[in-house]
Motif scaffolding. Structure first.
Motif, PDB file in Angstrom:
ATOM      1  N   SER A  53       0.803  -0.728  -0.474  1.00 22.45           N
ATOM      2  CA  SER A  53      -0.121   0.175  -0.092  1.00 22.45           C
ATOM      3  C   SER A  53       1.233   1.276   0.287  1.00 22.45           C
ATOM      4  N   ASP A  89      -7.890  -1.591   5.138  1.00 17.13           N
ATOM      5  CA  ASP A  89      -8.727  -0.356   4.566  1.00 17.13           C
ATOM      6  C   ASP A  89      -8.494  -0.186   3.092  1.00 17.13           C
ATOM      7  N   ARG A  91      -8.783  -0.709  -0.325  1.00 17.50           N
ATOM      8  CA  ARG A  91     -10.292   0.582  -1.938  1.00 17.50           C
ATOM      9  C   ARG A  91     -10.501   0.084  -2.880  1.00 17.50           C
ATOM     10  N   TYR A  92     -12.070  -0.539  -2.503  1.00 17.52           N
ATOM     11  CA  TYR A  92     -12.575  -0.842  -3.964  1.00 17.52           C
ATOM     12  C   TYR A  92     -12.991  -0.143  -4.182  1.00 17.52           C
ATOM     13  N   VAL A  93     -13.559   0.726  -5.502  1.00 18.02           N
ATOM     14  CA  VAL A  93     -14.779   1.163  -6.397  1.00 18.02           C
ATOM     15  C   VAL A  93     -15.739   0.409  -7.384  1.00 18.02           C
ATOM     16  N   GLU A 102     -18.043   3.486  -4.160  1.00 22.06           N
ATOM     17  CA  GLU A 102     -16.200   3.014  -2.859  1.00 22.06           C
ATOM     18  C   GLU A 102     -17.073   2.158  -1.460  1.00 22.06           C
ATOM     19  N   SER A 104     -14.416   0.505   1.377  1.00 22.13           N
ATOM     20  CA  SER A 104     -13.082  -0.155   2.508  1.00 22.13           C
ATOM     21  C   SER A 104     -13.133  -0.763   3.171  1.00 22.13           C
ATOM     22  N   THR A 135      -7.632  -0.707  -5.338  1.00 26.21           N
ATOM     23  CA  THR A 135      -6.513   0.703  -5.903  1.00 26.21           C
ATOM     24  C   THR A 135      -5.431   0.166  -4.806  1.00 26.21           C
ATOM     25  N   SER A 138      -3.722   3.969   0.287  1.00 23.54           N
ATOM     26  CA  SER A 138      -4.296   3.407   1.567  1.00 23.54           C
ATOM     27  C   SER A 138      -4.255   4.522   2.732  1.00 23.54           C
ATOM     28  N   LYS A 139      -4.691   4.961   3.816  1.00 17.83           N
ATOM     29  CA  LYS A 139      -4.096   5.765   5.406  1.00 17.83           C
ATOM     30  C   LYS A 139      -3.057   5.505   5.337  1.00 17.83           C
TER      31      LYS A 139
END
Length: 170
Positions: A53, A89, A91-93, A102, A104, A135, A138-139
């Motif tokens: 990430s 987290d 992240r899927y869109v 979106e 998480s 993607t 990430s945080k």
């Protein structure tokens, strides 16, 4: 749709950003058989992909683009592997007829099965307007994001429940 192979004209593709996708160390999902018998697990038949990430820089993407048999509302599920240092987290869109949604997903748990994301409307055929994207943004950077398969629709299943004189019962 799977990183190992997809049915029909559906597409799985990766885009390299700052980090590169690579094969994971454990087994992942693969749909290789018409029916699975007792003791067989499709989540141990294939492989998954993984990437580190990032929180800034050019993102790396996985995309699953379905070849939809007809226009309609479908359930969407994702599969991933839980590994050491998994992200909390991923992240899927979901790109669908109503726009983009979106999610998480906490990949520190629930790996090796289907995770339900919701119902979405898709158009018939193969179109970039209807796809699922993961993607590596990430945080927290340096965590592991895994990508495996996407299932659209519920279907009848392919796990044999009972031996039957006329064949396999699912």
């Amino acid at each position: 749709m799977d990183n190992d192979r997809s049915s029909g004209r559906s597409v799985y593709k990766e885009t390299k950003g700052k980090e590169e996708w690579g094969d994971g160390d454990k087994s992942g999902f693969a749909h290789l058989k018409e029916y699975y018998l007792d003791g067989e697990n499709p989540f141990k038949e294939g492989r998954y992909r993984q990437v580190k990430s990032i929180n800034k820089g050019e993102e790396s993407l996985c995309e699953w683009i379905p070849d939809m048999p007809e226009k309609g509302s479908y359930a969407v599920y994702v599969s991933y592997s839980t590994v050491k240092n998994s992200t909390e987290d991923a992240r899927y869109v979901i790109h669908h007829l109503g726009g983009k949604t979106e999610f998480s997903v906490n990949q520190t748990m629930g790996g090796g099965t289907w995770t339900f994301l919701g119902f979405f409307s898709f158009d018939k055929g193969l179109t970039n307007n209807c796809k699922i994207v993961l993607t590596n943004k990430s945080k927290k950077s340096g965590r592991i994001i895994t990508a495996d398969a996407v299932k659209i629709g519920g279907g009848m299943g392919n796990i044999a429940r009972l031996p039957h004189p006329d064949g396999i019962v699912t």
